[in-house]
Scaffold this active site. Structure first.
Site, mmCIF file in Angstrom:
data_model
loop_
_atom_site.group_PDB
_atom_site.id
_atom_site.type_symbol
_atom_site.label_atom_id
_atom_site.label_comp_id
_atom_site.label_asym_id
_atom_site.label_seq_id
_atom_site.Cartn_x
_atom_site.Cartn_y
_atom_site.Cartn_z
ATOM 1 N N CYS A 2 70.422 -65.128 -26.137
ATOM 2 C CA CYS A 2 71.718 -64.756 -26.151
ATOM 3 C C CYS A 2 72.590 -65.455 -26.869
ATOM 4 O O CYS A 2 72.438 -66.295 -27.736
ATOM 5 C CB CYS A 2 72.222 -64.391 -24.587
ATOM 6 N N ILE A 288 55.378 -61.004 -45.397
ATOM 7 C CA ILE A 288 56.131 -60.711 -46.806
ATOM 8 C C ILE A 288 55.339 -60.871 -47.895
ATOM 9 O O ILE A 288 54.721 -61.864 -47.722
ATOM 10 C CB ILE A 288 57.626 -61.415 -46.629
ATOM 11 N N GLY A 361 55.919 -70.803 -37.211
ATOM 12 C CA GLY A 361 55.260 -72.139 -37.290
ATOM 13 C C GLY A 361 56.072 -73.303 -37.757
ATOM 14 O O GLY A 361 55.499 -74.437 -37.891
#
Length: 590
Positions: A2, A288, A361
């Protein structure tokens, strides 16, 4: 995960709650699911909260949250991964729970163990606690510094928030820190505890701030409860690594919202993906790729995908996407940085795929010697034997790499770090900012003390983990992911895994090739194509893309002969994009 904000002992101007609300509104991107406000009976404590619901998605997770008898109130950002174990232990002690959140576990842990509870938490967290009985407030930050927490103390009032921009949005601190351009041009980021605002500081990792009702405060370190014996055997090291990393990943896969993994194709993300695949069905991954072949990792990503089940969300990113979203990336930065563009894009795609949390990672290179600095560190020992005057002469060198050596004329870990990873030299920064080299040295090294530790791989680990990862990678990952309402978890930084890794004899931990111990521990799991490849960080073709960007590469956007010269060098490929980007943020954009 949050976003949090608050005021303690606020001045009675009648609009304190509105200020906290303004802070939370500025943080809405990080907590789009819910919002809440707590005001103590005497109006001396106001907590705000923006919620991104991950564990217990029901209204039971609403914050700020109180324990069952309202003795303690919390506003919490993060995840506590060992909350089921702590909850069981606390129930045996008589704790009463009313929901299934990890937030309530923190409340009960504090009620039963006081501040010693902080070191028993396993996770990433930044939270504020109000002890109603004592009218004391605690600000607490996790041991790795994964979650950000900033504070401001002025006129007997404490303000805190998850992002620096919140203080400015509420008018609490609006005066800029005049030194931030110096920090950015030296480091490529703003190092802790500094920020871009005057009198706004970052709470150190593994620390808590205790605010008493009379307005006095202390900042103390807490001890993480991990006990590990020295490991002097490669076999025991490998067994421990396998066990501890599996435990970390199992913990961090706990979620009631969709969860996945960032898969770049490097050793660390591939390993996290393969281990997570063993623990959950139909693992979702996000990747990507680029048309620029030297940056394209599809071959390595595919080698991992062939070994797992589940769906891979893959995205081609091109120059046109960079141009389209670049203004949004700049706006997302809480503070200037030369990193984070990659995190912004992959977080965007993960959120669009329906994920609310992902495993990353990050941390493997810092723990197992994956950076060139682990090899280069030994050369600093020889260079430090030169007189300071001789070291300063390196600032006159033509090569950027040699210029950085001049930082060694100064004392402290920061000087060592800048000699390895600095962006510009002291003389260059002085020219860019129109001041003297002595003034720049005072800003960067006024409080530096000599560091007598050996120039070995353990020192490199301290520099990479304690400075680069903490100040740049973790901060930028958090800011860019939360901009899209996405939580990023980092199993390599699990407290128990980190403690075990650091207990391994350095001659074993850093033996042979970079990260060899980690590779050998999972050689039967990792595809050979992944661990045999040449190291390449998770980066974009930014050298080409930024050179083609009309704003960054426009020489007329920069002030001073040296800045204009550097941008001309950048346009001809003679200056690294990170240096041009730092200059752009100091002169061309801000």
């Amino acid at each position: 995960m949050c976003r949090i904000a608050g005021l303690v002992n606020p001045q009675n101007t009648g609009n304190e709650s509105a200020k906290v609300k303004a802070m939370c509104d500025a943080l809405q991107h990080g907590g789009p699911d819910d919002e809440g406000l707590y005001v103590s009976k005497d109006n001396s404590v106001i907590f705000g909260h923006r919620r991104l619901s991950i564990i217990d998605l029901s209204a039971n997770g609403h914050q700020p949250m109180a324990d069952s008898v309202a003795e303690v109130i919390i506003s919490f950002n993060g995840e506590i991964y060992n909350y089921p174990e702590l909850k069981h232990e606390l129930k045996l002690l008589g704790a009463v729970f009313t929901n299934n959140t990890d937030t309530e576990v923190i409340l009960q842990a504090y009620l039963h163990w006081n501040v010693s509870a902080f070191g028993r938490l396993r996770g990433m967290f930044a939270f504020a606690l109000h002890d109603v009985k004592t009218n004391e407030v605690y600000l607490v930050r996790d041991s790795a510094g994964i979650k950000p927490l900033y504070y401001n103390i002025q006129n007997s009032q404490l303000a805190f928030a998850s992002e620096v921009k919140a203080f400015k949005a509420a008018g609490i601190s609006t005066q800029g820190n005049a030194n931030w351009p110096v920090y950015l041009l030296a480091y490529g980021h703003i190092p802790e505890p500094h920020t871009t605002l005057q009198n706004v500081y970052s709470l150190p990792k593994s620390h808590y701030l205790r605010w008493q009702k009379n307005g006095s405060y202390t900042i103390n370190a807490y001890r993480v409860n991990t006990e590990t014996a020295p490991v002097n055997s490669k076999e025991l090291a490998q067994e421990g690594i396998v066990q501890a990393l599996n435990t970390a990943i199992k913990r961090q896969l706990i979620a009631d919202a969709p969860i996945g993994v960032f898969l770049s194709g490097g050793i660390d993300s591939s390993l996290i993906t393969l281990l997570a695949n063993e623990q959950i069905e139909q693992l979702q991954t996000v990747s990507i790729f680029f048309n620029e072949k030297q940056y394209d990792e599809r071959t390595y990503q595919q080698a991992v995908l062939e070994k797992i089940s589940g769906k891979n969300y893959t995205h081609l990113v091109q120059q046109q996407e960079f141009e389209r979203f670049f203004p949004a990336v700049l706006q997302a930065m809480d503070m200037p940085t030369t990193d984070g563009i990659n995190s912004w894009f992959i977080s965007k795609y993960a959120r669009e795929a329906g994920l609310k949390t992902v495993l990353s990672g990050l941390g493997g290179d810092e723990l197992f010697g994956g950076y060139p600095s682990f090899h280069r560190i030994k050369y600093l020992e020889y260079l430090k034997k030169l007189p300071a005057a001789a070291l300063s002469l390196f600032s006159l060198a033509a090569s950027a790499g040699y210029k950085k050596i001049s930082y060694l004329a100064n004392n402290g870990l920061n000087a060592d770090y800048l000699a390895l990873r600095g962006i510009f030299s002291i003389n260059e920064i002085a020219a860019f900012t129109g001041t003297s080299s002595i003034h720049i040295k005072d800003i960067l090294f006024a409080d530096s003390m000599p560091d007598k530790t050996p120039y070995d791989k353990l020192k490199a680990a301290r520099l990479e983990g304690g400075l680069y990862m903490k100040n740049q990678l973790l901060r930028d990952t958090d800011m860019m992911s939360m901009q899209h309402g996405l939580e990023v978890r980092v199993p390599f930084l699990d407290e128990d895994f980190t403690a075990f890794t650091e207990s391994i004899n350095p001659e074993i931990r850093f033996a042979a090739a970079p990260k060899q111990l980690l590779i050998d521990s999972f050689k039967n799991l990792l595809p050979a194509a992944v661990w045999q490849r040449k190291k390449m960080g998770f980066t974009f073709p930014l050298q080409q893309w930024m050179a083609a960007n009309k704003d960054i590469s426009a020489v007329e956007n920069y002030r001073g002969a040296l800045a204009k010269q550097k941008i001309k060098e950048f346009k001809t490929g003679k200056l690294h994009w990170s240096r041009a980007f730092a200059l752009f943020q100091v002169q061309g954009h801000v």
